[in-house]
Design an enzyme around this catalytic site. Structure first.
Site, short mmCIF file in Angstrom:
data_model
loop_
_atom_site.label_atom_id
_atom_site.label_comp_id
_atom_site.label_asym_id
_atom_site.label_seq_id
_atom_site.Cartn_x
_atom_site.Cartn_y
_atom_site.Cartn_z
N ASP A 21 0.87 -1.17 0.00
CA ASP A 21 0.00 0.00 0.00
C ASP A 21 0.92 1.24 0.00
OD1 ASP A 21 -1.86 1.96 0.68
OD2 ASP A 21 -2.92 0.76 2.12
N PHE A 77 -9.97 -0.25 -0.58
CA PHE A 77 -9.75 -1.23 0.48
C PHE A 77 -10.34 -2.56 0.02
CE2 PHE A 77 -10.41 -3.57 4.33
CZ PHE A 77 -9.17 -3.42 4.92
N ASP A 111 -7.56 -9.07 4.94
CA ASP A 111 -8.61 -9.02 5.96
C ASP A 111 -9.14 -7.62 6.20
OD1 ASP A 111 -6.13 -8.15 7.27
OD2 ASP A 111 -7.32 -8.17 9.10
N LYS A 138 -0.89 -1.07 -4.61
CA LYS A 138 -1.69 0.16 -4.72
C LYS A 138 -0.75 1.30 -5.11
CE LYS A 138 -4.94 -1.02 -1.04
NZ LYS A 138 -5.54 -0.55 0.21
P1 IMP Z 1 1.72 -0.50 3.86
O1 IMP Z 1 2.74 -0.53 4.93
O2 IMP Z 1 0.96 0.81 3.83
O3 IMP Z 1 2.27 -0.84 2.47
O4 IMP Z 1 0.61 -1.56 4.23
C1 IMP Z 1 0.84 -2.91 4.08
C2 IMP Z 1 -0.08 -3.74 4.94
O5 IMP Z 1 -1.34 -3.10 5.18
C3 IMP Z 1 -0.42 -5.02 4.19
O6 IMP Z 1 0.52 -6.03 4.48
C4 IMP Z 1 -1.80 -5.33 4.69
O7 IMP Z 1 -1.71 -6.07 5.91
C5 IMP Z 1 -2.41 -3.99 5.01
N1 IMP Z 1 -3.29 -3.49 3.93
C6 IMP Z 1 -3.05 -2.48 3.09
N2 IMP Z 1 -4.07 -2.31 2.23
C7 IMP Z 1 -4.98 -3.24 2.54
C8 IMP Z 1 -6.28 -3.58 2.00
O8 IMP Z 1 -6.80 -2.97 1.04
N3 IMP Z 1 -6.91 -4.62 2.58
C9 IMP Z 1 -6.39 -5.31 3.63
N4 IMP Z 1 -5.20 -5.05 4.15
C10 IMP Z 1 -4.49 -4.01 3.63
#
Ligand code: IMP
Length: 188
Positions: A113, A162, A169, A141
């Site tokens: 993300d 999301f 989850d 994303k």
């Molecule tokens: P980041 O550190 O912002 O890249 O977020 C990564 C983590 O956030 C992932 O490993 C997921 O556990 C969670 N995450 C991010 N987007 C989503 C989503 O759309 N659905 C569910 N979990 C998400």
């Protein structure tokens, strides 16, 4: 004979509704594509796949079964606990039992993300001096991404939505859906 379950167009997970977004057939094709690329790039090697729990467990189990390259798999996760420090929450990588020094490591993640989690993981793993370190990620994303590492094997680029299902989850629920669903904002 068991009939395959018909995908539901709309599901409820806890207090939210979600609509079908990526079918399990599309998921299957995407994972096969990643597996073929890894087979090509790792011919003659035995990579160690590092599955990031909890979300990547389904993607990782599909991916290893599609690989023809001999490989090993291990599972790690971040634990968060409250230390004595004033900063409060500390994330610590747990479960790394293999010696990854001089190994060809492929991180297997469900979704990137903002990229913060992966950036931290890359830093944490580099100190163990793997011989190579690459990333296989099912969903990316791109619009939300704030880091500058490369994703070597990227399944699907999705907008900043999301999503749940296929290991992803919402507050601990929804991981078991074979298809991926997006949050249905019209129903909020
Ligand atoms: P980041 O550190 O912002 O890249 O977020 C990564 C983590 O956030 C992932 O490993 C997921 O556990 C969670 N995450 C991010 N987007 C989503 C989503 O759309 N659905 C569910 N979990 C998400």
């Amino acid at each position: 004979m068991l009939k395959p379950l018909k995908p539901q167009e709309r599901i409820r997970v806890r207090d939210k509704f979600f609509s079908l977004y990526i079918s399990k057939e599309r998921i299957d094709e995407t994972v096969s594509g990643i597996a073929r690329l890894i087979d090509h790039d790792y011919a003659g090697k035995t990579p160690l796949l590092l599955c990031i729990l909890n979300g990547a467990f389904i993607f990782a189990s599909d991916l290893v079964r599609k690989l023809e390259t001999p490989c090993e798999i291990s599972f790690v996760k971040y634990s968060s606990y409250h230390g004595m420090e004033s900063s409060g929450k500390i994330n610590r990588l747990i479960g790394l039992s293999e010696n990854i020094r001089s190994r060809d490591v492929i991180i297997v993640e469900d979704i990137v993300d903002t990229g913060n989690t992966m950036a931290k993981l890359l830093d944490d793993l580099k100190q163990f001096e793997p011989s190579s370190l690459r990333i296989a990620c099912f969903c990316f994303k791109k619009e939300a991404f704030r880091e500058n590492f490369a994703i070597d094997y990227c399944g699907l680029v999705i907008p900043d939505l999301f999503v749940v299902g296929y290991g992803l989850d919402y507050d601990g629920s929804g991981r078991n859906f074979p298809d991926i669903y997006q949050l249905d904002k019209t129903l909020l």
